[in-house]
Write an enzyme that holds these catalytic residues in place. Structure first.
Site, PDB file in Angstrom:
ATOM      1  N   SER A 208      47.405  46.826  -1.134  1.00 24.97           N
ATOM      2  CA  SER A 208      48.028  48.011  -1.714  1.00 24.97           C
ATOM      3  C   SER A 208      47.011  48.803  -2.541  1.00 24.97           C
ATOM      4  O   SER A 208      45.989  49.218  -2.013  1.00 24.97           O
ATOM      5  CB  SER A 208      49.259  47.603  -2.539  1.00 24.97           C
TER       6      SER A 208
ATOM      7  N   ASP B  81      54.798  51.329   6.873  1.00 21.99           N
ATOM      8  CA  ASP B  81      54.568  50.664   5.589  1.00 21.99           C
ATOM      9  C   ASP B  81      55.750  50.923   4.656  1.00 21.99           C
ATOM     10  O   ASP B  81      56.078  52.072   4.348  1.00 21.99           O
ATOM     11  CB  ASP B  81      53.273  51.188   4.979  1.00 21.99           C
TER      12      ASP B  81
ATOM     13  N   HIS C  33      54.837  45.505   3.613  1.00 17.78           N
ATOM     14  CA  HIS C  33      53.738  46.009   2.780  1.00 17.78           C
ATOM     15  C   HIS C  33      52.961  44.811   2.259  1.00 17.78           C
ATOM     16  O   HIS C  33      53.529  43.951   1.582  1.00 17.78           O
ATOM     17  CB  HIS C  33      54.302  46.829   1.612  1.00 17.78           C
TER      18      HIS C  33
END
Length: 397
Positions: free
Chosen positions: A172, A268, A335
């Site tokens: 991330s 995502d 994610h």
């Protein structure tokens, strides 16, 4: 309802996952960094967790940069500084190492005996900020770039200066940081070392939201301005574009000289919730059910998400062909896939071309095989682990 056999299978799976996450690693604070102003948002020292390598991995290093979004104004930075994402005082002292950080060969076949490091994230700028002044009214410190350098310098002193292999990875906001710092990481290491960078769920797309606004572009501009990040973004990008644009990997990755692997879900879940349909663009919550579970999405919403996927793929493909760039773009609604054992390397992990994420990344790192695959559109991949959220999960930005 579950029957007895289903419960037993569930219990066995949970026990196996707990076994895979059986390693807990102590925190290390970089206390001497404080004198250099390399601190978290609240002024506390940076921190990391290191588990030493062994055997053939003794001179190999895997650096995993923690994710956790950003803060783009004083108000949400103040909120953040009272959490683990803004203060090392709030971080757990013992952190579970699993998936790409596991020390067990059966769960992490290519990196289990490397020196594995989890760098904690407490600056809110993907390790790019550097503002000297500190407002005494808020005591906020914007020093992400100094934190990055201080932690790297300590790891070099602890043996990374002798690295023969090194991978800078992250998830991330950490995956974004692994791209931003990729070439500078390479420059810190010995000339003969094999160095590569892995970005997991860090390829944030510059696109309009469902209302037509450029929400994420404005948000990233605020992050870069508040944290004074411009001077620490790749100059190969800032020499051509505004600093805010250089927070988007699609404008940065092509110029990275170090080999890069892009691991990302085309749908995502963080980007669907925060870039495509952020709260500001969905005031009546029409997207909420869809964001919680992709199976709840209406046909018109799925059409918007399919268009998002096409735009995402265009940005990735737009980086151009490369014989050193790896790619694993699946069609899962998720994610971060390197930090969860079930998605990284498990009996039913997501696969592309009969290959797990761990195998694809390992083959690329060791130069066994270059993996460059893009999945077919949702819902074609039955191996996906689609994330299902609850309304109580972390709120969107």
């Amino acid at each position: 309802m579950f029957n007895l056999n289903q419960w037993l299978v569930l219990v066995v799976c949970l026990l196996a996952i707990l076994k895979a996450e059986g390693l807990f690693v102590n925190i290390t604070y970089v206390r001497n960094a404080v004198a250099r102003g390399a601190v978290c948002l609240d002024g506390s020292p940076p921190a990391y967790h290191l588990h030493r390598g062994s055997g053939t991995g003794i001179n190999s290093w895997l650096i995993q940069l923690e994710g956790g979004g950003w803060c783009n104004n004083v108000t949400n930075c103040l909120s953040r500084m009272h959490t683990r994402l803004g203060s090392s005082k709030k971080m757990v002292e013992n952190l579970a190492f699993s998936a790409i950080l596991s020390n067990k060969k059966q769960y992490n076949p290519d990196f289990y005996n490397w020196n594995r490091v989890k760098v904690r994230y407490c600056d809110g700028s993907s390790f790019t900020g550097d503002v000297q002044a500190v407002n005494p009214a808020t005591n906020l410190h914007f020093r992400g770039a100094r934190v990055w350098l201080a932690v790297m310098q300590e790891l070099l002193a602890k043996g990374m200066r002798n690295a023969e292999n090194a991978v800078l990875s992250g998830c991330s906001a950490g995956g974004l940081a692994s791209l931003m710092h990729c070439d500078s990481f390479r420059a810190l290491l010995p000339m003969g070392a094999k160095v590569k960078c892995l970005s997991d769920a860090g390829f944030f797309l510059n696109t309009r939201d469902v209302s037509g606004a450029q929400y994420i572009k404005s948000y990233f501009k605020d992050v870069v301005t508040l944290h004074g990040s411009a001077k620490n973004l790749p100059r190969s990008c800032t020499s051509r574009l505004t600093p805010a644009m250089c927070f988007f990997p699609q404008y940065v990755a092509r110029q990275i000289r170090t080999p890069v692997f892009i691991l990302n879900a085309a749908y995502d879940s963080w980007q669907i919730k925060n870039i495509l349909a952020p709260r500001a663009a969905d005031p009546y919550g029409k997207w909420q059910s869809c964001q919680l579970d992709i199976k709840n999405c209406q046909p018109n919403q799925l059409k918007v998400m399919q268009d998002f996927r096409l735009e995402f793929l265009s940005a990735v493909i737009g980086l151009g062909r490369s014989s050193s760039r790896g790619m694993f773009i699946d069609s899962c609604y998720t994610h971060c896939q390197t930090e969860t054992q079930t998605s990284w390397f498990w009996q039913d992990s997501p696969i592309l071309n009969r290959t797990t994420i761990a195998k694809a990344v390992g083959d690329w790192v060791y130069d066994r095989k270059l993996f460059q695959r893009i999945d077919c559109p949702y819902p074609c991949n039955p191996t996906c682990h689609h994330r299902v959220f609850t309304p109580q999960d972390a709120p969107p930005i």
